[in-house]
Scaffold this motif. Sequence first.
Motif, PDB file in Angstrom:
ATOM      1  N   PRO A   1      -5.093   5.182   5.288  1.00 22.59           N
ATOM      2  CA  PRO A   1      -4.937   5.356   3.841  1.00 22.59           C
ATOM      3  C   PRO A   1      -6.209   5.838   3.148  1.00 22.59           C
ATOM      4  O   PRO A   1      -6.196   6.875   2.478  1.00 22.59           O
ATOM      5  CB  PRO A   1      -4.544   3.963   3.367  1.00 22.59           C
ATOM      6  CG  PRO A   1      -3.840   3.354   4.526  1.00 22.59           C
ATOM      7  CD  PRO A   1      -4.561   3.879   5.725  1.00 22.59           C
TER       8      PRO A   1
ATOM      9  N   VAL B   1      -5.342  -9.426  -0.320  1.00 23.31           N
ATOM     10  CA  VAL B   1      -5.633 -10.574   0.551  1.00 23.31           C
ATOM     11  C   VAL B   1      -6.843 -11.330  -0.003  1.00 23.31           C
ATOM     12  O   VAL B   1      -7.466 -10.890  -0.963  1.00 23.31           O
ATOM     13  CB  VAL B   1      -5.878 -10.156   2.020  1.00 23.31           C
ATOM     14  CG1 VAL B   1      -4.652  -9.473   2.602  1.00 23.31           C
ATOM     15  CG2 VAL B   1      -7.112  -9.269   2.140  1.00 23.31           C
ATOM     16  N   ASP B   2      -7.150 -12.491   0.595  1.00 20.35           N
ATOM     17  CA  ASP B   2      -8.215 -13.370   0.082  1.00 20.35           C
ATOM     18  C   ASP B   2      -8.006 -13.691  -1.400  1.00 20.35           C
ATOM     19  O   ASP B   2      -8.938 -13.588  -2.209  1.00 20.35           O
ATOM     20  CB  ASP B   2      -9.606 -12.739   0.303  1.00 20.35           C
ATOM     21  CG  ASP B   2      -9.997 -12.701   1.772  1.00 20.35           C
ATOM     22  OD1 ASP B   2      -9.756 -13.716   2.463  1.00 20.35           O
ATOM     23  OD2 ASP B   2     -10.520 -11.672   2.229  1.00 20.35           O
TER      24      ASP B   2
ATOM     25  N   PHE C   1      -1.898 -11.664   2.853  1.00 19.25           N
ATOM     26  CA  PHE C   1      -2.027 -11.738   4.314  1.00 19.25           C
ATOM     27  C   PHE C   1      -0.774 -12.382   4.910  1.00 19.25           C
ATOM     28  O   PHE C   1      -0.131 -11.831   5.804  1.00 19.25           O
ATOM     29  CB  PHE C   1      -3.274 -12.563   4.694  1.00 19.25           C
ATOM     30  CG  PHE C   1      -3.601 -12.522   6.162  1.00 19.25           C
ATOM     31  CD1 PHE C   1      -4.537 -11.627   6.656  1.00 19.25           C
ATOM     32  CD2 PHE C   1      -2.961 -13.367   7.055  1.00 19.25           C
ATOM     33  CE1 PHE C   1      -4.837 -11.581   8.017  1.00 19.25           C
ATOM     34  CE2 PHE C   1      -3.245 -13.329   8.412  1.00 19.25           C
ATOM     35  CZ  PHE C   1      -4.187 -12.429   8.894  1.00 19.25           C
TER      36      PHE C   1
ATOM     37  N   ASN D   1       2.418 -10.255   4.301  1.00 23.48           N
ATOM     38  CA  ASN D   1       2.475  -9.077   5.148  1.00 23.48           C
ATOM     39  C   ASN D   1       2.912  -9.435   6.564  1.00 23.48           C
ATOM     40  O   ASN D   1       3.751  -8.753   7.169  1.00 23.48           O
ATOM     41  CB  ASN D   1       1.093  -8.410   5.171  1.00 23.48           C
ATOM     42  CG  ASN D   1       1.096  -7.108   5.937  1.00 23.48           C
ATOM     43  OD1 ASN D   1       0.888  -7.088   7.140  1.00 23.48           O
ATOM     44  ND2 ASN D   1       1.393  -6.018   5.260  1.00 23.48           N
ATOM     45  N   VAL D   2       2.357 -10.516   7.084  1.00 18.47           N
ATOM     46  CA  VAL D   2       2.705 -10.946   8.443  1.00 18.47           C
ATOM     47  C   VAL D   2       4.195 -11.294   8.513  1.00 18.47           C
ATOM     48  O   VAL D   2       4.907 -10.890   9.431  1.00 18.47           O
ATOM     49  CB  VAL D   2       1.840 -12.157   8.878  1.00 18.47           C
ATOM     50  CG1 VAL D   2       2.406 -12.811  10.124  1.00 18.47           C
ATOM     51  CG2 VAL D   2       0.400 -11.716   9.118  1.00 18.47           C
TER      52      VAL D   2
ATOM     53  N   LYS E   1       6.499  -8.081   8.212  1.00 19.53           N
ATOM     54  CA  LYS E   1       6.529  -7.284   9.442  1.00 19.53           C
ATOM     55  C   LYS E   1       7.246  -8.032  10.564  1.00 19.53           C
ATOM     56  O   LYS E   1       7.935  -7.429  11.379  1.00 19.53           O
ATOM     57  CB  LYS E   1       5.109  -6.901   9.865  1.00 19.53           C
ATOM     58  CG  LYS E   1       4.512  -5.829   8.958  1.00 19.53           C
ATOM     59  CD  LYS E   1       3.094  -5.487   9.370  1.00 19.53           C
ATOM     60  CE  LYS E   1       2.508  -4.414   8.449  1.00 19.53           C
ATOM     61  NZ  LYS E   1       1.033  -4.388   8.554  1.00 19.53           N
TER      62      LYS E   1
END
Lengths: 334, 334
Positions: B75, B150-151, B231, B234-235, B238
Motif C-alpha cells: 500500500p 492498531v495499538d 489487530f 483483522n485476525v 481473515k
Amino acid sequence: MNKIKVAVDAMGGDFAPLNDVSGAVIAAEEKRDSLEIILVGKEKLISEELNKHKINLGNLSVVNATEVITMNDSPTDSLKTKSDSSISVGINLVKDKKADAFISAGNTGAVMTASILRLGRIKGVGRPTIGSLFPTDKGRTMVFDVGASVDCKPNHLLEFGVMGSIYMKYVYGIDKPKVGLLNVGEEKSKGDNLTLEAYDLLEKSNLNFVGNVEGRDVLRGRADIIVCDGFVGNVILKFAESVLDVMKSKFRTYSEKGFLQKIWVGMMYGTLKNVVLKDFDYQEYGGVPLLGVNGITIIGHGKSSPIAIKNMIYKAEEMIRKEVNSKISEELSV
Amino acid sequence: MNKIKVAVDAMGGDFAPLNDVSGAVIAAEEKRDSLEIILVGKEKLISEELNKHKINLGNLSVVNATEVITMNDSPTDSLKTKSDSSISVGINLVKDKKADAFISAGNTGAVMTASILRLGRIKGVGRPTIGSLFPTDKGRTMVFDVGASVDCKPNHLLEFGVMGSIYMKYVYGIDKPKVGLLNVGEEKSKGDNLTLEAYDLLEKSNLNFVGNVEGRDVLRGRADIIVCDGFVGNVILKFAESVLDVMKSKFRTYSEKGFLQKIWVGMMYGTLKNVVLKDFDYQEYGGVPLLGVNGITIIGHGKSSPIAIKNMIYKAEEMIRKEVNSKISEELSV
C-alpha cells in the motif's frame, strides 16, 4: 518402568462423573504397569460409577473432595469459597508431590488459576501459556496463548514459542516445529508494537521461525505453532468453536421446515460430518496443556468423551516421561 | 434532488474492469436523476467495457488513470511509485471536491492509506476505523475495527462505538444500535488493560452499550456493533473468511475421490449453499466503510460482483445524503 501418578478430576465437565471415571478406567486398564490413576471428587458418586465397570484395578484409587466448581463459577472466587473442590484438591496433590500431573475437563479458568497460583512458574518463565489445537490441511497447528496471559510483552511471545516447540517436539514428535507469529500482514514491517518487537526476538532465536502468519493462515498449516497474545488467541478460539455450533443450528432450523427437509438433512449429515464438521469439532481433540507452571496440568473441553479423558491422561504421562518441564527450564532459565 | 457524485475505481478487484463498469452502469441507469458516476481508470479499457452495454448514460463519465495498484502491491510503496493509479486519482477527486465519495474493490490497504493520508481525519476523530459485517442468527453485526487502527487507546474504542452507531443508525436504519466490547469474558472485571479501561468509557457514554461480548458471540447477534482493536478485528475477519475456503476445499477433495462422491457432493451443494455457506460468504456483502476520514470511502471485496459494486455506490450515496460525517463530527468534536 516407574509408575506415573495422574490425578483425574472426576467432577469435571458436562458429563461428570460418568465420562471422567470411564476414561480413567480405560487408561488404568490399558496401562496397569505404567500408570497410577487417582480419581478426585465425591467419593460416593465415584464409587457408584466404578462399580458399574465390574473391574478390579489395583492402580486406580479415589481421593475424596466434597465440593464441585461448576462451569459457571467465577474461577478466582470459587477457589476461595470452595476449598474442598475436586480442582483444588487435585492441584494440591500435584503440589504435595502425591501426583505427577492433574487433568480436568472442568472450569478452564479455575484449573488454570489454581495451577498458576499453587504450583508457581517454572524458573525462567515470565508467563504461563495454554495452547489449543486447530485443524489444518496438513494436520494440526497449536496456537499459544489462548487465554492464560493477556497484555503480553514481546519476550513472552518468544517464551510461548520456546515452550510450544518443546511440547510439539516431545509430545507430538515434530522435529524443529515451524513457529509463526500471528499478525495483520505477512511482511516484517506489519503489526502492532507487540508483534513488531516480537518478530525481531523470534528471528534472532534458535526457533524454526517462519515469519508472520495471518488470521487466514491458522487453518492452512503454514506453521506447527502460532504465537500470539492470549487476548487474540482466546477471541479466535471461541470464534472458531462457535462456527460449528452456528452451522449445526442452521441445519436444525432447515430440517424443521418439513418432513422432506428432515430426511434430506439426515442423508447429508453423515457425509458432512466426515468431510468437514469433524475437523472443526473441538471436542474431539482431548486436552490442551498449560505450559510454564511447576507441574503438569492438562485441561479438557467440558464435553470431553471417555476417550478424550483417556488421551489427556496419556498426554500427561508423555509430558512427564519426556521431562518437558525440565527441558523448558533448561531452555529459558539461561 | 441534488445529484451525488460517486467516483468508482474501475480497476479495482479480481474482475476489473468488467464488474466495476457493470455495477457502475446499473447504478447510473437506476438512478439517472440522483447520481453522477465517474469511472476512474484506464480510459481505453473502460470505453471497451462501456461499449458492450450499448446504453447512453448522461450521468456516467470517465477520468483517465494510467496506472493500476494490484492486490499484491505494498500500500504505502505503491501510492508513492504509482502516482497515476486509479486509487490515487479517485481519492484526489474527493479531496478536490470533484466527487463526493470514492468506492473501490481494489487493494484495501492502499485505499485506506490513501484516504487517511490525503483526506485527513474528521475533527475530533483520533483514529479512523474500517467496519466489517458478520452474519448472525438475527441478521448482521458490524465489527469495528478490522484493520485501520492498531495499538488503540481506550478512547479510540469509544470513538469506534460512536462512529459505528451513527453509521448503523443512518445507513442501516437501526435505532439505538447495541454496542458490545469484544473481550475474553463477559464479566466487567475481565480483559486486558485496553478493554478494562474501554469498558468504563463505554459504560459512561450515551451509547447503547450492552457490555462485553466474547469471540463466540460474534456470530450470535448479541450486538449490532462490536468494537475492538484493529489487530484483533483483522485476525478474526481473515480467520472467518478462510473458514469458507477451507470447507469448499474439503468438499472438492472429497468429490475428487470418485464418480459417486462427485454426484453426491453436487446434490448436497445446493442445499449447503443456501442453508449455511451463503451467510458465510463474505463476498456477498458489498463494501464496508472507512469511517473517520474527511470524505466518504467504501472498500469492497476483491471478488465483488456487479451488484456488490452497485450496492457500494448506493451506500456511499446514503452516507452523503444522511450527512454521516457531519454527525460524527458533531458527536466527537465536543
